[in-house]
Design a protein around this motif. Structure first.
Motif, short mmCIF file in Angstrom:
data_model
loop_
_atom_site.label_atom_id
_atom_site.label_comp_id
_atom_site.label_asym_id
_atom_site.label_seq_id
_atom_site.Cartn_x
_atom_site.Cartn_y
_atom_site.Cartn_z
N GLY A 1 -15.59 50.56 28.05
CA GLY A 1 -14.77 51.25 27.37
C GLY A 1 -14.39 50.63 26.16
O GLY A 1 -13.35 50.98 25.36
N THR B 1 -10.65 53.51 31.47
CA THR B 1 -11.38 53.11 30.33
C THR B 1 -11.53 54.47 29.15
O THR B 1 -11.87 54.07 28.13
N SER C 1 -6.89 48.74 32.65
CA SER C 1 -7.96 49.55 33.50
C SER C 1 -8.76 48.58 34.15
O SER C 1 -9.24 48.85 35.33
#
Length: 294
Positions: free
Chosen positions: A8, A117, A138
């Motif tokens: 991400g 993400t 995350s």
């Protein structure tokens, strides 16, 4: 925390730098007591302030007007949760309203947190003239139930417990109960979180106000030490499963009875104009390359 720009990464600001554990420990270690204040009507801030020393740090989340009715005087940190459009209080234009509750020198600033993400951080200037730090949690949520996302409070409590702080972490208002005024969003797995938080409380990693100590099952075990806790848990689970099955039958009947009402509700909802978030997501999905693999 090690560098976590692996997954991400496109949703992280260009100047994002993951702080190592030691820096976070030094940041939070200055406070012997850290109180995570959930946006719940069960929170009693006055009692907490009287019970805990003035050196305690109170951590609030997002829409603090749910628990505060006046500016907060004391050491405080605001956790601002991110969504797909950035920090929620920023894209909803509530940052100034929320930050107005923290005018004193004890306010440490904003901690912009994401726990998935796909969530995007907001740039520091978007929060105004306050100190802002970003925290990507995350990577810690890889065990969370699929199709759900962790609440900010749960993610932060888990992370703090892994930092190895000498500070005592308290959870206030973490009841996971819907009130008449504030609802519980189904995108979170409230049962899963309560199980883990209570396990952490029983292991001494944190304390929950009115939580494990107030459990009737714990009191039962103390009165009858000859009955194993595992037997109590198993029997309680059996009874809970039977009652849940009965509740599901009643819910199914209610769904049938309210079918017409729900159809009307869905019809009028379709007539409502799209929100800024819905428009943003549609544009993101329809943009060139949105569906291509990276």
């Amino acid at each position: 925390m090690a560098d976590i720009l692996q997954s991400g990464a496109s949703n992280l600001p260009a100047d994002y730098r993951a702080l190592p554990d030691e820096e976070w420990k030094a940041f939070f270690g200055r406070y012997p007591h850290i109180v995570l204040v959930a946006n719940s009507e069960s929170v009693d801030l006055e009692t907490l302030r009287k019970t805990l020393p003035q050196t305690s740090l109170f951590i609030f989340f997002n829409k603090v007007y749910k628990v505060l009715d006046r500016p907060f005087a004391g050491n405080a940190l605001l956790v601002s949760r991110s969504g797909t459009m950035g920090a929620n209080i920023v894209h909803r234009r509530e940052a100034a309203e929320v930050l107005a509750f923290f005018p004193n020198e004890g306010f440490l600033g904003v901690l912009n947190v994401r726990a998935a993400t796909e969530e995007r951080f907001s740039p520091k200037p978007a929060f105004g003239n306050v100190e802002v730090r970003h925290l990507d949690l995350s990577p810690l949520m890889d065990f969370y139930p699929a199709g759900k996302i962790a609440t900010s409070g749960f993610a932060l409590a888990l992370w703090l417990s892994k930092l190895g702080l000498e500070s005592r972490v308290h959870l206030a208002g973490f009841s996971a109960r819907r009130s008449e005024k504030w609802k519980l969003f189904p995108v979170h797995d409230w049962t899963f979180e309560q199980v883990f938080l209570r396990l952490f409380a029983r292991s001494g990693r944190l304390t929950i106000g009115g939580g494990t100590d107030a459990s009737s099952y714990s009191a039962f075990a103390r009165h009858f030490p000859d009955i194993q806790p595992s037997e109590i848990a198993l029997t309680a689970a059996e009874v809970l499963a039977e009652r849940l099955d009965g509740a599901n039958l009643q819910i199914d009947r209610l769904m049938s009875v309210t079918k017409v009402i729900r159809s009307l509700d869905n019809f009028f909802r379709r007539l409502k104009p799209k929100t800024r978030k819905e428009i943003f997501l549609e544009k993101s999905q329809n943009s060139p390359g949105a569906g291509e693999a990276g």
